[in-house]
Design a protein around this motif. Structure first.
Motif, PDB file in Angstrom:
ATOM      1  N   PRO A  97       0.829  -1.207   0.000  1.00 17.55           N
ATOM      2  CA  PRO A  97       0.000   0.000   0.000  1.00 17.55           C
ATOM      3  C   PRO A  97       0.866   1.260   0.000  1.00 17.55           C
ATOM      4  N   LYS A  98       0.271   2.359  -0.380  1.00 23.15           N
ATOM      5  CA  LYS A  98       1.002   3.619  -0.498  1.00 23.15           C
ATOM      6  C   LYS A  98       1.731   3.977   0.804  1.00 23.15           C
ATOM      7  N   ALA A  99       1.048   3.781   1.939  1.00 26.51           N
ATOM      8  CA  ALA A  99       1.656   4.175   3.222  1.00 26.51           C
ATOM      9  C   ALA A  99       2.932   3.374   3.506  1.00 26.51           C
ATOM     10  N   SER A 100       2.995   2.138   3.031  1.00 20.84           N
ATOM     11  CA  SER A 100       4.222   1.354   3.213  1.00 20.84           C
ATOM     12  C   SER A 100       5.350   1.942   2.369  1.00 20.84           C
ATOM     13  N   TRP A 101       5.036   2.274   1.118  1.00 14.37           N
ATOM     14  CA  TRP A 101       6.071   2.887   0.255  1.00 14.37           C
ATOM     15  C   TRP A 101       6.532   4.205   0.847  1.00 14.37           C
ATOM     16  N   GLU A 102       5.597   4.951   1.431  1.00 14.13           N
ATOM     17  CA  GLU A 102       5.993   6.230   2.050  1.00 14.13           C
ATOM     18  C   GLU A 102       7.011   5.994   3.153  1.00 14.13           C
ATOM     19  N   LYS A 103       6.730   5.024   4.001  1.00 16.85           N
ATOM     20  CA  LYS A 103       7.662   4.722   5.100  1.00 16.85           C
ATOM     21  C   LYS A 103       9.019   4.302   4.539  1.00 16.85           C
ATOM     22  N   ILE A 104       8.990   3.459   3.505  1.00 20.81           N
ATOM     23  CA  ILE A 104      10.249   2.993   2.918  1.00 20.81           C
ATOM     24  C   ILE A 104      11.030   4.170   2.340  1.00 20.81           C
ATOM     25  N   LEU A 147      -4.231  -7.137   4.780  1.00 20.31           N
ATOM     26  CA  LEU A 147      -3.494  -6.214   5.663  1.00 20.31           C
ATOM     27  C   LEU A 147      -4.409  -5.536   6.683  1.00 20.31           C
ATOM     28  N   GLU A 148      -5.676  -5.416   6.385  1.00 23.19           N
ATOM     29  CA  GLU A 148      -6.645  -4.766   7.284  1.00 23.19           C
ATOM     30  C   GLU A 148      -6.109  -3.441   7.810  1.00 23.19           C
ATOM     31  N   GLY A 149      -5.517  -2.654   6.926  1.00 18.73           N
ATOM     32  CA  GLY A 149      -5.059  -1.327   7.321  1.00 18.73           C
ATOM     33  C   GLY A 149      -3.626  -1.254   7.810  1.00 18.73           C
ATOM     34  N   PRO A 204       3.083  -2.624   6.623  1.00 22.66           N
ATOM     35  CA  PRO A 204       4.417  -3.175   6.908  1.00 22.66           C
ATOM     36  C   PRO A 204       5.468  -2.640   5.943  1.00 22.66           C
ATOM     37  N   LEU A 205       6.739  -2.770   6.349  1.00 20.89           N
ATOM     38  CA  LEU A 205       7.842  -2.383   5.476  1.00 20.89           C
ATOM     39  C   LEU A 205       8.193  -3.507   4.517  1.00 20.89           C
ATOM     40  N   ARG A 206       7.821  -4.711   4.890  1.00 23.88           N
ATOM     41  CA  ARG A 206       8.171  -5.860   4.063  1.00 23.88           C
ATOM     42  C   ARG A 206       6.949  -6.475   3.398  1.00 23.88           C
ATOM     43  N   ILE A 207       7.105  -6.827   2.139  1.00 21.20           N
ATOM     44  CA  ILE A 207       6.080  -7.596   1.439  1.00 21.20           C
ATOM     45  C   ILE A 207       5.940  -8.946   2.138  1.00 21.20           C
ATOM     46  N   SER A 208       7.091  -9.473   2.571  1.00 21.08           N
ATOM     47  CA  SER A 208       7.094 -10.799   3.192  1.00 21.08           C
ATOM     48  C   SER A 208       6.452 -10.806   4.579  1.00 21.08           C
ATOM     49  N   ASP A 209       6.039  -9.651   5.089  1.00 21.65           N
ATOM     50  CA  ASP A 209       5.298  -9.604   6.359  1.00 21.65           C
ATOM     51  C   ASP A 209       3.786  -9.529   6.152  1.00 21.65           C
ATOM     52  N   ILE A 210       3.343  -9.487   4.911  1.00 22.45           N
ATOM     53  CA  ILE A 210       1.904  -9.406   4.642  1.00 22.45           C
ATOM     54  C   ILE A 210       1.262 -10.774   4.906  1.00 22.45           C
ATOM     55  N   PRO A 211       0.173 -10.823   5.688  1.00 23.03           N
ATOM     56  CA  PRO A 211      -0.466 -12.113   5.979  1.00 23.03           C
ATOM     57  C   PRO A 211      -0.758 -12.946   4.724  1.00 23.03           C
ATOM     58  N   PHE A 212      -1.242 -12.291   3.672  1.00 24.12           N
ATOM     59  CA  PHE A 212      -1.503 -13.012   2.413  1.00 24.12           C
ATOM     60  C   PHE A 212      -0.228 -13.679   1.899  1.00 24.12           C
ATOM     61  N   PHE A 213       0.896 -12.951   1.960  1.00 19.29           N
ATOM     62  CA  PHE A 213       2.180 -13.489   1.510  1.00 19.29           C
ATOM     63  C   PHE A 213       2.559 -14.711   2.347  1.00 19.29           C
ATOM     64  N   LYS A 214       2.423 -14.554   3.670  1.00 17.86           N
ATOM     65  CA  LYS A 214       2.813 -15.652   4.564  1.00 17.86           C
ATOM     66  C   LYS A 214       1.958 -16.882   4.301  1.00 17.86           C
ATOM     67  N   SER A 268      16.720 -15.316   0.696  1.00 20.96           N
ATOM     68  CA  SER A 268      15.791 -14.423   1.396  1.00 20.96           C
ATOM     69  C   SER A 268      14.455 -14.365   0.654  1.00 20.96           C
ATOM     70  N   TRP A 269      13.388 -14.072   1.396  1.00 23.85           N
ATOM     71  CA  TRP A 269      12.094 -13.828   0.756  1.00 23.85           C
ATOM     72  C   TRP A 269      12.189 -12.659  -0.208  1.00 23.85           C
ATOM     73  N   ALA A 270      13.124 -11.771   0.050  1.00 22.85           N
ATOM     74  CA  ALA A 270      13.279 -10.600  -0.812  1.00 22.85           C
ATOM     75  C   ALA A 270      13.628 -10.991  -2.250  1.00 22.85           C
ATOM     76  N   ASN A 271      14.086 -12.229  -2.440  1.00 19.46           N
ATOM     77  CA  ASN A 271      14.574 -12.682  -3.748  1.00 19.46           C
ATOM     78  C   ASN A 271      13.453 -13.350  -4.562  1.00 19.46           C
ATOM     79  N   CYS A 272      12.363 -12.644  -4.788  1.00 20.48           N
ATOM     80  CA  CYS A 272      11.184 -13.199  -5.479  1.00 20.48           C
ATOM     81  C   CYS A 272      11.555 -13.952  -6.750  1.00 20.48           C
ATOM     82  N   SER A 273      12.438 -13.339  -7.569  1.00 16.33           N
ATOM     83  CA  SER A 273      12.697 -13.883  -8.904  1.00 16.33           C
ATOM     84  C   SER A 273      13.520 -15.169  -8.865  1.00 16.33           C
TER      85      SER A 273
END
Lengths: 187, 144
Positions: A76-83, A129-131, A134-144, A162-167
């Motif tokens: 979400p936008k707010a996560s990108w803002e924090k990053i 996410l229900e609002g 998170p800073l990490r995609i890998s912390d999103i409940p859907f992702f987990k 790492s989960w960061a290595n999607c590709s």
């Protein structure tokens, strides 16, 4: 005479367009070939099946140097803002940018964030996410949930790390395609 | 005045001296970058004379104990064998070869070289690299 010339020109133009089309559409492809038909089924039920690829060259260059350049629709936008507000201390790395580059990248990320994405996964991410932001995609409940069957031993492999290595596992991640059939977990 | 003459002499001499080390032809950007580093290195240490390929290799291989992580870090940690692909230690992302002989896109943009020297030297040495260290590193990379 003039007419036939313009006709030939038109023919040449349309021919080169047809020839160029695959390059324009898939210019960043470096893996897999078999899933072009995926794009035809992309717009179904009013949302798209896949995430729009992160084609912004500046974003690719700056945010794709240390890891995969995540599609903006994954957070979400707010996560990108924090990053973007914490780039000098980005997961303990210095990812800081000049202010012009930072604002150009912000523009790209905010305009294409999960809220502004028509991708099926973006909707599911936001719902799960229900609002939360998170800073990490890998912390999103859907992702987990989607990754619950991948063990920590698999993740620790040198080829993944790492989960960061999607590709590493999603061979078509660069195109925004995360379907199960294109997953190949490396040894 | 004297300063000016030295600068001019340096400017004309470097193209003659540096290619002796280089296996891959220096890019114009790398050439200008090295000329700048020479001036800086001279400021850091007036007895400075040349950059050294050997010292560049030493820097690439040397392990530094990280004060917080309590783990050894080096340039090799991510760049591995410089003539083939490396891998980012934390994210697993593949990094294209560092040596220009194996990767034509290396050292072609000043802002990029600056940025990564700064980030990576801090990551490994917990400080910025000196001009001497950077110059050694660059001519070593072009010698591969």
């Amino acid at each position: 005479m003039k007419k036939s010339l313009s006709k030939t020109l038109l023919l040449a133009l349309s021919l080169s367009l047809i020839l160029l089309l695959p390059f324009i559409a898939f210019s960043d492809s470096d893996d897999d070939e078999g899933e072009d038909h995926e794009w035809h089924s992309n717009l179904r039920h009013g949302y798209s099946k896949h995430l729009s690829p992160a084609v912004d060259p500046l974003y690719q260059q700056e945010c794709g140097a240390c890891h995969f350049a995540y599609q903006a629709g994954l957070l979400p936008k707010a996560s990108w803002e924090k990053i973007m507000d914490g780039l000098d201390q980005h997961f303990e790395e210095d990812a800081s940018l000049s202010s012009e580059h930072a604002s150009a990248i912000q523009e790209y990320l905010y305009a294409n964030s999960a809220e502004n994405s028509s991708a099926r996964f973006s909707k599911r991410i936001l719902r799960s996410l229900e609002g939360a932001t998170p800073l990490r995609i890998s912390d999103i409940p859907f992702f987990k949930h989607e990754h619950r069957e991948v063990g920590t031993r698999v993740l620790a492999r040198k080829s993944i790390r790492s989960w960061a290595n999607c590709s590493a596992c999603h061979t078509t991640a660069k195109r925004g395609i995360y379907d199960e059939k294109y997953i190949q977990i490396p040894r | 005045m004297k300063h000016c003459l030295i600068l001019i002499a340096l400017f004309f001499l470097t193209p003659l001296v540096i290619p002796l080390f280089a296996k891959t032809k220096l890019t114009p950007v790398a050439m200008a970058y090295l000329n700048n580093l020479k001036v800086e290195a001279k400021k850091e240490d007036p007895s400075f004379q040349y950059f050294s390929v050997q010292k560049g290799q030493d820097l690439f291989q040397k392990e530094f104990m990280h004060s917080r992580k309590k783990k050894n870090r080096s340039c090799q940690t991510c760049h591995k064998k410089p003539t083939s692909t490396g891998r980012h230690e934390r994210t697993g992302k593949v990094i294209q070869p560092l040596a220009p002989s194996a990767n034509r896109k290396r050292f072609v943009k000043k802002s990029k070289i600056n940025k990564w020297f700064k980030r990576n030297c801090k990551w490994v040495l917990e400080r910025e690299c000196t001009a001497k260290e950077k110059g050694d590193f660059l001519i070593w990379a072009f010698s591969l």
